[in-house]
Design a protein around this motif. Structure first.
Motif, PDB file in Angstrom:
ATOM      1  N   ARG A 148       0.837  -1.203   0.000  1.00 18.33           N
ATOM      2  CA  ARG A 148       0.000   0.000   0.000  1.00 18.33           C
ATOM      3  C   ARG A 148       0.868   1.248   0.000  1.00 18.33           C
ATOM      4  O   ARG A 148       0.613   2.199  -0.740  1.00 18.33           O
ATOM      5  CB  ARG A 148      -0.922   0.001   1.224  1.00 18.33           C
ATOM      6  CG  ARG A 148      -2.069  -0.959   1.075  1.00 18.33           C
ATOM      7  CD  ARG A 148      -3.000  -0.960   2.285  1.00 18.33           C
ATOM      8  NE  ARG A 148      -3.939  -2.077   2.159  1.00 18.33           N
ATOM      9  CZ  ARG A 148      -4.495  -2.715   3.174  1.00 18.33           C
ATOM     10  NH1 ARG A 148      -4.238  -2.351   4.420  1.00 18.33           N
ATOM     11  NH2 ARG A 148      -5.334  -3.698   2.956  1.00 18.33           N
ATOM     12  N   LEU A 193       4.371  -9.205  -8.987  1.00 20.59           N
ATOM     13  CA  LEU A 193       4.065  -8.460  -7.766  1.00 20.59           C
ATOM     14  C   LEU A 193       2.618  -7.963  -7.769  1.00 20.59           C
ATOM     15  O   LEU A 193       1.920  -8.034  -6.739  1.00 20.59           O
ATOM     16  CB  LEU A 193       5.035  -7.283  -7.623  1.00 20.59           C
ATOM     17  CG  LEU A 193       5.188  -6.717  -6.215  1.00 20.59           C
ATOM     18  CD1 LEU A 193       5.623  -7.788  -5.227  1.00 20.59           C
ATOM     19  CD2 LEU A 193       6.177  -5.553  -6.219  1.00 20.59           C
ATOM     20  N   GLY A 194       2.159  -7.505  -8.921  1.00 21.63           N
ATOM     21  CA  GLY A 194       0.767  -7.068  -9.016  1.00 21.63           C
ATOM     22  C   GLY A 194      -0.197  -8.222  -8.811  1.00 21.63           C
ATOM     23  O   GLY A 194      -1.183  -8.109  -8.085  1.00 21.63           O
ATOM     24  N   ALA A 195       0.098  -9.346  -9.446  1.00 22.14           N
ATOM     25  CA  ALA A 195      -0.758 -10.522  -9.314  1.00 22.14           C
ATOM     26  C   ALA A 195      -0.793 -11.022  -7.872  1.00 22.14           C
ATOM     27  O   ALA A 195      -1.812 -11.515  -7.390  1.00 22.14           O
ATOM     28  CB  ALA A 195      -0.267 -11.638 -10.236  1.00 22.14           C
ATOM     29  N   SER A 248      -0.198  -9.120  -5.066  1.00 21.10           N
ATOM     30  CA  SER A 248      -0.508  -8.156  -4.001  1.00 21.10           C
ATOM     31  C   SER A 248      -1.859  -7.460  -4.090  1.00 21.10           C
ATOM     32  O   SER A 248      -2.407  -7.063  -3.059  1.00 21.10           O
ATOM     33  CB  SER A 248       0.594  -7.094  -3.945  1.00 21.10           C
ATOM     34  OG  SER A 248       0.623  -6.339  -5.135  1.00 21.10           O
ATOM     35  N   LEU A 249      -2.430  -7.303  -5.297  1.00 20.99           N
ATOM     36  CA  LEU A 249      -3.609  -6.429  -5.407  1.00 20.99           C
ATOM     37  C   LEU A 249      -4.781  -6.890  -4.548  1.00 20.99           C
ATOM     38  O   LEU A 249      -5.491  -6.079  -3.960  1.00 20.99           O
ATOM     39  CB  LEU A 249      -4.046  -6.276  -6.869  1.00 20.99           C
ATOM     40  CG  LEU A 249      -5.126  -5.200  -7.085  1.00 20.99           C
ATOM     41  CD1 LEU A 249      -4.614  -3.813  -6.721  1.00 20.99           C
ATOM     42  CD2 LEU A 249      -5.641  -5.204  -8.522  1.00 20.99           C
ATOM     43  N   LEU A 250      -4.963  -8.214  -4.456  1.00 22.26           N
ATOM     44  CA  LEU A 250      -6.061  -8.745  -3.640  1.00 22.26           C
ATOM     45  C   LEU A 250      -5.980  -8.260  -2.197  1.00 22.26           C
ATOM     46  O   LEU A 250      -6.996  -8.016  -1.550  1.00 22.26           O
ATOM     47  CB  LEU A 250      -6.041 -10.275  -3.698  1.00 22.26           C
ATOM     48  CG  LEU A 250      -7.020 -11.046  -2.822  1.00 22.26           C
ATOM     49  CD1 LEU A 250      -8.463 -10.660  -3.092  1.00 22.26           C
ATOM     50  CD2 LEU A 250      -6.843 -12.553  -3.021  1.00 22.26           C
ATOM     51  N   VAL A 278      -3.846  -5.543  -1.143  1.00 26.25           N
ATOM     52  CA  VAL A 278      -3.804  -4.077  -1.142  1.00 26.25           C
ATOM     53  C   VAL A 278      -5.234  -3.535  -1.165  1.00 26.25           C
ATOM     54  O   VAL A 278      -5.588  -2.635  -0.418  1.00 26.25           O
ATOM     55  CB  VAL A 278      -3.003  -3.563  -2.354  1.00 26.25           C
ATOM     56  CG1 VAL A 278      -3.185  -2.060  -2.522  1.00 26.25           C
ATOM     57  CG2 VAL A 278      -1.513  -3.887  -2.192  1.00 26.25           C
ATOM     58  N   ASN A 279      -6.065  -4.104  -2.016  1.00 26.25           N
ATOM     59  CA  ASN A 279      -7.459  -3.673  -2.174  1.00 26.25           C
ATOM     60  C   ASN A 279      -8.411  -4.577  -1.396  1.00 26.25           C
ATOM     61  O   ASN A 279      -9.548  -4.815  -1.830  1.00 26.25           O
ATOM     62  CB  ASN A 279      -7.842  -3.685  -3.657  1.00 26.25           C
ATOM     63  CG  ASN A 279      -7.250  -2.520  -4.418  1.00 26.25           C
ATOM     64  OD1 ASN A 279      -6.358  -1.845  -3.927  1.00 26.25           O
ATOM     65  ND2 ASN A 279      -7.751  -2.281  -5.620  1.00 26.25           N
ATOM     66  N   ALA A 326     -10.248  -4.181   1.172  1.00 23.61           N
ATOM     67  CA  ALA A 326     -11.549  -3.602   1.542  1.00 23.61           C
ATOM     68  C   ALA A 326     -12.517  -3.687   0.363  1.00 23.61           C
ATOM     69  O   ALA A 326     -13.722  -3.959   0.545  1.00 23.61           O
ATOM     70  CB  ALA A 326     -11.373  -2.147   1.989  1.00 23.61           C
ATOM     71  N   GLU A 327     -11.998  -3.472  -0.834  1.00 24.67           N
ATOM     72  CA  GLU A 327     -12.826  -3.578  -2.038  1.00 24.67           C
ATOM     73  C   GLU A 327     -13.239  -5.037  -2.269  1.00 24.67           C
ATOM     74  O   GLU A 327     -14.409  -5.328  -2.565  1.00 24.67           O
ATOM     75  CB  GLU A 327     -12.042  -3.037  -3.234  1.00 24.67           C
ATOM     76  CG  GLU A 327     -12.790  -3.107  -4.556  1.00 24.67           C
ATOM     77  CD  GLU A 327     -11.851  -2.933  -5.750  1.00 24.67           C
ATOM     78  OE1 GLU A 327     -10.619  -3.122  -5.603  1.00 24.67           O
ATOM     79  OE2 GLU A 327     -12.358  -2.618  -6.839  1.00 24.67           O
ATOM     80  N   ALA A 328     -12.284  -5.948  -2.134  1.00 20.74           N
ATOM     81  CA  ALA A 328     -12.576  -7.368  -2.359  1.00 20.74           C
ATOM     82  C   ALA A 328     -13.659  -7.855  -1.395  1.00 20.74           C
ATOM     83  O   ALA A 328     -14.556  -8.613  -1.779  1.00 20.74           O
ATOM     84  CB  ALA A 328     -11.301  -8.199  -2.195  1.00 20.74           C
ATOM     85  N   LEU A 379     -16.931  -6.773  -2.645  1.00 21.42           N
ATOM     86  CA  LEU A 379     -17.353  -7.468  -3.869  1.00 21.42           C
ATOM     87  C   LEU A 379     -17.937  -8.838  -3.562  1.00 21.42           C
ATOM     88  O   LEU A 379     -18.872  -9.276  -4.240  1.00 21.42           O
ATOM     89  CB  LEU A 379     -16.160  -7.624  -4.828  1.00 21.42           C
ATOM     90  CG  LEU A 379     -15.886  -6.456  -5.765  1.00 21.42           C
ATOM     91  CD1 LEU A 379     -14.649  -6.737  -6.608  1.00 21.42           C
ATOM     92  CD2 LEU A 379     -17.083  -6.173  -6.669  1.00 21.42           C
ATOM     93  N   LEU A 391      -8.093 -19.161   1.097  1.00 17.55           N
ATOM     94  CA  LEU A 391      -8.082 -18.328  -0.112  1.00 17.55           C
ATOM     95  C   LEU A 391      -6.655 -17.932  -0.482  1.00 17.55           C
ATOM     96  O   LEU A 391      -6.282 -17.930  -1.664  1.00 17.55           O
ATOM     97  CB  LEU A 391      -8.937 -17.075   0.090  1.00 17.55           C
ATOM     98  CG  LEU A 391      -9.180 -16.281  -1.197  1.00 17.55           C
ATOM     99  CD1 LEU A 391     -10.382 -16.845  -1.952  1.00 17.55           C
ATOM    100  CD2 LEU A 391      -9.392 -14.800  -0.921  1.00 17.55           C
ATOM    101  N   HIS A 449      -4.808 -18.804  -3.888  1.00 20.61           N
ATOM    102  CA  HIS A 449      -4.232 -17.721  -4.685  1.00 20.61           C
ATOM    103  C   HIS A 449      -2.778 -18.054  -5.054  1.00 20.61           C
ATOM    104  O   HIS A 449      -2.373 -17.924  -6.215  1.00 20.61           O
ATOM    105  CB  HIS A 449      -4.312 -16.419  -3.880  1.00 20.61           C
ATOM    106  CG  HIS A 449      -3.764 -15.212  -4.582  1.00 20.61           C
ATOM    107  ND1 HIS A 449      -3.390 -14.087  -3.906  1.00 20.61           N
ATOM    108  CD2 HIS A 449      -3.523 -14.962  -5.893  1.00 20.61           C
ATOM    109  CE1 HIS A 449      -2.938 -13.182  -4.781  1.00 20.61           C
ATOM    110  NE2 HIS A 449      -3.013 -13.693  -5.988  1.00 20.61           N
TER     111      HIS A 449
END
Lengths: 212, 212
Positions: free
Chosen positions: A99, A154-156, A158-160, A162-163, A165-167, A170, A184, A188
DNA sequence: GTCTATAATTAGATAGAC
DNA sequence: GTCTATCTAATTATAGAC
């Protein structure tokens, strides 16, 4: 010295949640249970505190990463797979690091220059070495420049987190149980390893965790 | 109405660079070449401006996405590959969208709830549908819950552009030429498609772009 | 519809008592 | 080492002239 550590831990969370500029030194002090003026006593300024908090954070991340790596054979493919699994586990346990990186890396700055040279470049080169060994072993048919590999992985990974709260918004189902649980996270990690090395590389840990 | 559009474009960049709280309305107004008070005339508050800017941004993103998709057969594997390539191109051309998402999604808030229900959920379900069709066709052996697929793909596709300033510092070579050019973007899209569908799915566009 | 001027709040940093 | 109190500067929002 106890106050100092409490301030670093609080700073780490507040900087990760808000970014440098939006983070309030009063909020950080409150999180540590002390007054705002303590902050300029233990650290000279908000900027100095930020650097100390980032050093502290990378130290904690290394600790998570080492704790998350499983023993196994040291051929390139196994080493790479176990490194990827450890990475996914570490970023899930300490999403504050990634983050802070996205907060800082959206634009160039003195802070970004410092963090890249102090912490990021060595890790980038470490993955580059690991990747070259994997390529040389023939265990992957993927071919791309290191910078592509680095940010794609790194994106694949970490994003879950990092985000998170959004996940959670959803997929919220049962409010009493966090959807981002160990099962999970292991699923992943499995997915990312399969994407990079092909199917059928089960981890030692995957079998011991209940799957959702 | 021209001022309104200028404010939206400026807001989009400033919010993406700094996040909501750290973004200054004076900076946004200056970027649009008008005074700060124009902002509360055309929009009621900073919060209303933010929502309008995000709506505007998703509209521009859809435009980029449609422009980036190539024609081709409509079997699930081809459709999926072309969608992934279009996604990589769109996020590279409009990284502001994913920057705003990471700024907002690091913690829960009213703004996050709004953006998820207004814009994200429909896209999440769209990818979920595309993924289920791909799975059913047997074109991938990957198996994971939609939320894992969504964040793995989106993270893999976007981090290089979200953190572009960091990437440029990591690999800076020739200062006169941006390392994130069309060739790199196409190579990145190739890599992600290969990770998801296996090797040998060249795009129509890849052959027309010089490779670095 | 755009401007100047300013009110009300909050920010980071500092001074000095204890 | 920790506190209270305050300084200076920046923030968002508003009032009112043109």
């Amino acid at each position: 010295m106890l106050t100092r550590r409490a301030l670093l831990d609080s700073a780490l969370h507040v900087f990760a949640a808000s970014g440098f500029e939006a983070a309030s030194t009063r909020t950080i002090a409150a999180g540590a249970g002390v007054r705002q003026s303590q902050l300029t006593y233990h650290f000279d300024s908000k900027d100095v505190l930020w650097r100390a908090a980032v050093d502290h954070l990378f130290g904690r991340f290394d600790h998570e990463l080492i704790a998350a790596i499983e023993p196994g054979p040291d051929d390139p493919a196994s080493l790479f797979a176990r490194s990827i699994r450890a990475l996914v586990r570490a970023v899930s346990r300490l999403p504050e690091l990634n983050r802070i990186m996205v907060h800082e890396a959206t634009g160039d700055s003195e802070r970004l220059a410092w963090i890249v040279e102090s912490h990021v470049r060595a890790r980038f080169e470490q993955l580059e070495t690991l990747w070259r060994a994997l390529r040389a072993s023939g265990a992957t048919t993927l071919d791309a420049e290191p910078v592509i590999i680095y940010y794609t992985i790194l994106g694949a990974a970490s994003l879950l987190y990092v985000n998170a709260a959004e996940a959670r918004r959803l997929v919220r189902s049962d409010p009493s149980h966090d959807v981002i649980d160990d099962a999970l996270i292991e699923a992943h990690a499995d997915t990312l390893v399969a994407m990079l090395l092909g199917p059928s590389r089960p981890s030692a840990r995957a079998r011991t965790v209940k799957r959702g």
